[in-house]
Scaffold this motif. Structure first.
Motif, PDB file in Angstrom:
ATOM      1  N   THR A   1       0.821  -1.213   0.000  1.00 56.23           N
ATOM      2  CA  THR A   1       0.000   0.000   0.000  1.00 56.23           C
ATOM      3  C   THR A   1       0.859   1.270   0.000  1.00 56.23           C
ATOM      4  N   HIS A   2       2.167   1.140   0.260  1.00 55.46           N
ATOM      5  CA  HIS A   2       3.077   2.309   0.281  1.00 55.46           C
ATOM      6  C   HIS A   2       3.980   2.336  -0.951  1.00 55.46           C
ATOM      7  N   THR A   3       3.432   1.895  -2.075  1.00 54.94           N
ATOM      8  CA  THR A   3       4.197   1.869  -3.321  1.00 54.94           C
ATOM      9  C   THR A   3       3.975   3.155  -4.105  1.00 54.94           C
TER      10      THR A   3
ATOM     11  N   THR B   1       3.544   6.893  -5.442  1.00 47.72           N
ATOM     12  CA  THR B   1       2.834   8.029  -4.859  1.00 47.72           C
ATOM     13  C   THR B   1       1.614   7.512  -4.090  1.00 47.72           C
ATOM     14  N   HIS B   2       1.560   7.807  -2.794  1.00 46.19           N
ATOM     15  CA  HIS B   2       0.507   7.208  -1.966  1.00 46.19           C
ATOM     16  C   HIS B   2       0.162   8.091  -0.770  1.00 46.19           C
ATOM     17  N   VAL B   3      -0.980   7.822  -0.172  1.00 43.99           N
ATOM     18  CA  VAL B   3      -1.328   8.471   1.093  1.00 43.99           C
ATOM     19  C   VAL B   3      -1.230   7.452   2.225  1.00 43.99           C
ATOM     20  N   ASP B   4      -0.925   7.965   3.407  1.00 46.62           N
ATOM     21  CA  ASP B   4      -0.921   7.158   4.629  1.00 46.62           C
ATOM     22  C   ASP B   4      -2.253   7.358   5.347  1.00 46.62           C
ATOM     23  N   ALA B   5      -2.829   6.281   5.874  1.00 50.41           N
ATOM     24  CA  ALA B   5      -3.922   6.426   6.839  1.00 50.41           C
ATOM     25  C   ALA B   5      -3.276   6.389   8.226  1.00 50.41           C
TER      26      ALA B   5
ATOM     27  N   PHE C   1      -3.902   4.594  10.591  1.00 51.19           N
ATOM     28  CA  PHE C   1      -3.740   3.179  10.984  1.00 51.19           C
ATOM     29  C   PHE C   1      -2.346   2.644  10.625  1.00 51.19           C
ATOM     30  N   HIS C   2      -1.655   3.264   9.678  1.00 48.01           N
ATOM     31  CA  HIS C   2      -0.294   2.842   9.295  1.00 48.01           C
ATOM     32  C   HIS C   2       0.651   2.851  10.504  1.00 48.01           C
ATOM     33  N   PHE C   3       0.480   3.863  11.393  1.00 48.35           N
ATOM     34  CA  PHE C   3       1.401   3.978  12.529  1.00 48.35           C
ATOM     35  C   PHE C   3       0.675   4.016  13.873  1.00 48.35           C
TER      36      PHE C   3
ATOM     37  N   LEU D   1       0.739  12.784   2.329  1.00 46.96           N
ATOM     38  CA  LEU D   1       0.858  12.301   0.948  1.00 46.96           C
ATOM     39  C   LEU D   1       2.353  12.166   0.663  1.00 46.96           C
ATOM     40  N   GLU D   2       2.781  10.997   0.161  1.00 50.13           N
ATOM     41  CA  GLU D   2       4.218  10.741   0.029  1.00 50.13           C
ATOM     42  C   GLU D   2       4.614  10.366  -1.401  1.00 50.13           C
ATOM     43  N   SER D   3       5.895  10.628  -1.704  1.00 51.50           N
ATOM     44  CA  SER D   3       6.489  10.244  -2.993  1.00 51.50           C
ATOM     45  C   SER D   3       5.799  10.872  -4.195  1.00 51.50           C
TER      46      SER D   3
HETATM   47 ZN   LIG Z   1       3.467   5.705   3.380  1.00 51.02          ZN
END
Ligand SMILES: [Zn+2]
Ligand SMILES: N[C@@H](CC(=O)c1ccccc1NC=O)C(=O)O
Ligand SMILES: [Zn+2]
Length: 206
Positions: free
Chosen positions: A46-48, A50-54, A56-58, A169-171
């Motif tokens: 799910t972190h491939t 360009t992606h967003v984190d919820a 719940f990720h951390f 929002l990452e990458s």
């Molecule tokens: Zn991420």
């Protein structure tokens, strides 16, 4: 009005987080086999790309992707130049106008070779969450795979932003983007259990 694609390409062999599931696409049911269509199968983290984190990720009790407010991922955004910085904190934002902005993207241009996962990235400092929240920021995007250092286990920046109601929002890919104001569209998939989601992120000139 112009659309600028700020998404990283999803393809076999692309760089992923060290130790994470490799991206894989294949036609698993070919037209020759099915008699009518090619059908593909995707394997990916799910972190491939360009992606967003919820949250719940951390945070085990945090919101999942399906719970995210889509309003955050569509609307005006300010791209700020942060090139040459080892980390980004309040010191780098003093005097920067964020008036009325809910979304901000930091353009570090530090991920030079897109075909390899970066070893070292500029991270966000702990003082940024409260500072940005006070100014009304709700979404922050970076052109690197994480807002924390790659080897971080405590994920101070992730937690600090989340505690202040700021989403991540990452990458994103900002190599061809000039600093300034745009409209952002970067919608997560409706993943009911998701800790993160790939997005197709674009900027529209305004
Ligand atoms: Zn991420
Ligand atoms: N925090 C990073 C990802 C991350 O930490 C990660 C992603 C995939 C597999 C393992 C990871 N972290 C392990 O410590 C991110 O938000 O994308
Ligand atoms: Zn993250």
């Amino acid at each position: 009005m112009k659309i600028i694609d700020i998404s990283r390409r999803l393809e076999n062999g692309m760089p992923v987080w060290p130790g994470d599931t490799a991206f894989h696409y294949e036609v698993s049911w070919s037209k020759a086999e099915s008699g009518s269509v090619n059908v593909g199968t995707l394997t990916m983290s799910t972190h491939t790309g360009t992606h967003v984190d919820a949250p719940f990720h951390f945070d085990d009790d945090g919101k999942k992707i399906i719970d995210l407010d889509l309003e955050l991922y569509i609307g005006p955004v300010r791209v700020l130049d942060m090139t040459g910085k080892e980390s980004i904190g309040v010191k780098d934002l003093e005097g920067v106008d964020l008036n009325g902005m809910k979304r901000v993207l930091f353009r570090t241009l530090s991920w030079q070779n897109a075909s390899e996962f970066p070893e070292k990235i500029p991270h966000l400092e702990a003082d940024l969450g409260p500072f940005l929240a006070e100014r009304g920021i709700r979404l922050i995007g970076v052109d690197v795979p994480s807002v924390d250092p790659i080897d971080s286990k405590d994920l101070y920046a992730h937690h600090g932003l989340n505690e202040n109601g700021i989403h991540i929002l990452e990458s994103v890919l900002l190599d061809k983007v000039e600093p300034g104001d745009y409209e952002l569209i970067a919608l997560p998939l409706p993943l009911v259990e998701g800790d993160g989601s790939p997005v197709r992120a674009v900027l529209r000139t305004i």
